[in-house]
Design an enzyme around this catalytic site. Structure first.
Site, PDB file in Angstrom:
ATOM      1  N   HIS A 150       0.813  -1.220   0.000  1.00  0.00           N
ATOM      2  CA  HIS A 150       0.000   0.000   0.000  1.00  0.00           C
ATOM      3  C   HIS A 150       0.844   1.267   0.000  1.00  0.00           C
ATOM      4  O   HIS A 150       0.333   2.349   0.270  1.00  0.00           O
ATOM      5  CB  HIS A 150      -0.936   0.002   1.208  1.00  0.00           C
ATOM      6  N   ILE A 200       0.947   6.967   0.159  1.00  0.00           N
ATOM      7  CA  ILE A 200       0.409   5.903   1.005  1.00  0.00           C
ATOM      8  C   ILE A 200      -1.082   5.744   0.736  1.00  0.00           C
ATOM      9  O   ILE A 200      -1.837   6.709   0.828  1.00  0.00           O
ATOM     10  CB  ILE A 200       0.615   6.243   2.500  1.00  0.00           C
ATOM     11  N   CYS A 201      -1.491   4.534   0.430  1.00  0.00           N
ATOM     12  CA  CYS A 201      -2.909   4.234   0.227  1.00  0.00           C
ATOM     13  C   CYS A 201      -3.470   3.755   1.567  1.00  0.00           C
ATOM     14  O   CYS A 201      -3.390   2.578   1.906  1.00  0.00           O
ATOM     15  CB  CYS A 201      -3.069   3.163  -0.860  1.00  0.00           C
ATOM     16  N   LEU A 202      -3.978   4.708   2.338  1.00  0.00           N
ATOM     17  CA  LEU A 202      -4.529   4.432   3.667  1.00  0.00           C
ATOM     18  C   LEU A 202      -5.737   5.348   3.861  1.00  0.00           C
ATOM     19  O   LEU A 202      -5.600   6.578   3.826  1.00  0.00           O
ATOM     20  CB  LEU A 202      -3.466   4.681   4.742  1.00  0.00           C
ATOM     21  N   TRP A 253      -8.489   7.535  -4.614  1.00  0.00           N
ATOM     22  CA  TRP A 253      -8.089   6.226  -4.098  1.00  0.00           C
ATOM     23  C   TRP A 253      -9.256   5.260  -4.097  1.00  0.00           C
ATOM     24  O   TRP A 253     -10.397   5.638  -3.885  1.00  0.00           O
ATOM     25  CB  TRP A 253      -7.535   6.359  -2.672  1.00  0.00           C
TER      26      TRP A 253
END
Length: 159
Positions: free
Chosen positions: A91, A98-100, A152
């Site tokens: 991620h 950051i894919c959060l 996202w």
């Protein structure tokens, strides 16, 4: 400072300044375990050292997060990226994005820099593989400079 350097303090609202000063004071008294705030004179940009948790894939590794606070923090989420080299994680893109979800769609003004750090460390610690996202090359080639401009798609809660 030039136009390409860190944002200046005057860009923060009074509410944001007060909140960040309070968070910084709390951090100095009780920093989250595994993190070290690198002190600068810029309240609007924090650089935070992240230490991998012993017994995880990132044990004995250290990374740097850059946290840029918008004018209307905490009503708006900060931009959080890893400095190069970003950790190898499903991620985390090679450009540090950051894919959060808590950094974007699930942001809440109740969150703090400490809670963001703990979430990122938890994400790193729970990973079972060291690899880039499958779409890393395409994303890095086509993305904008700010991850907050990315639409996202949060679909993987296993990592």
């Amino acid at each position: 400072m030039s136009g390409t350097s860190a944002p200046s303090r005057k860009g923060l609202s009074k509410i944001a300044c007060n909140r960040l000063q309070k968070e910084l004071a709390e951090w100095q008294v009780n920093p989250p375990s595994g993190f070290n705030h690198k002190v600068t004179d810029n309240l609007q940009r924090w650089v935070i050292e992240v230490n991998g948790v012993p017994g995880t894939l990132y044990s004995n590794e250290t990374f740097q997060l850059q946290v840029d606070f918008p004018e209307h923090y905490p009503m708006e989420a900060p931009q959080v990226i890893f400095h190069a080299p970003a950790p190898l994680h499903p991620h985390i893109y090679s450009n540090g994005h950051i894919c959060l979800d808590i950094l974007y769609d699930s942001w809440s003004p109740a969150m703090t820099v400490s809670s963001i750090c703990i979430s990122i460390l938890s994400m790193l610690s729970s990973s079972t593989v060291k690899q880039r996202p499958t779409d890393n090359d395409r994303y890095v080639k086509n993305c904008r400079k700010s991850p907050k401009e990315t639409r996202w798609w949060f679909h993987d809660d296993k990592v």
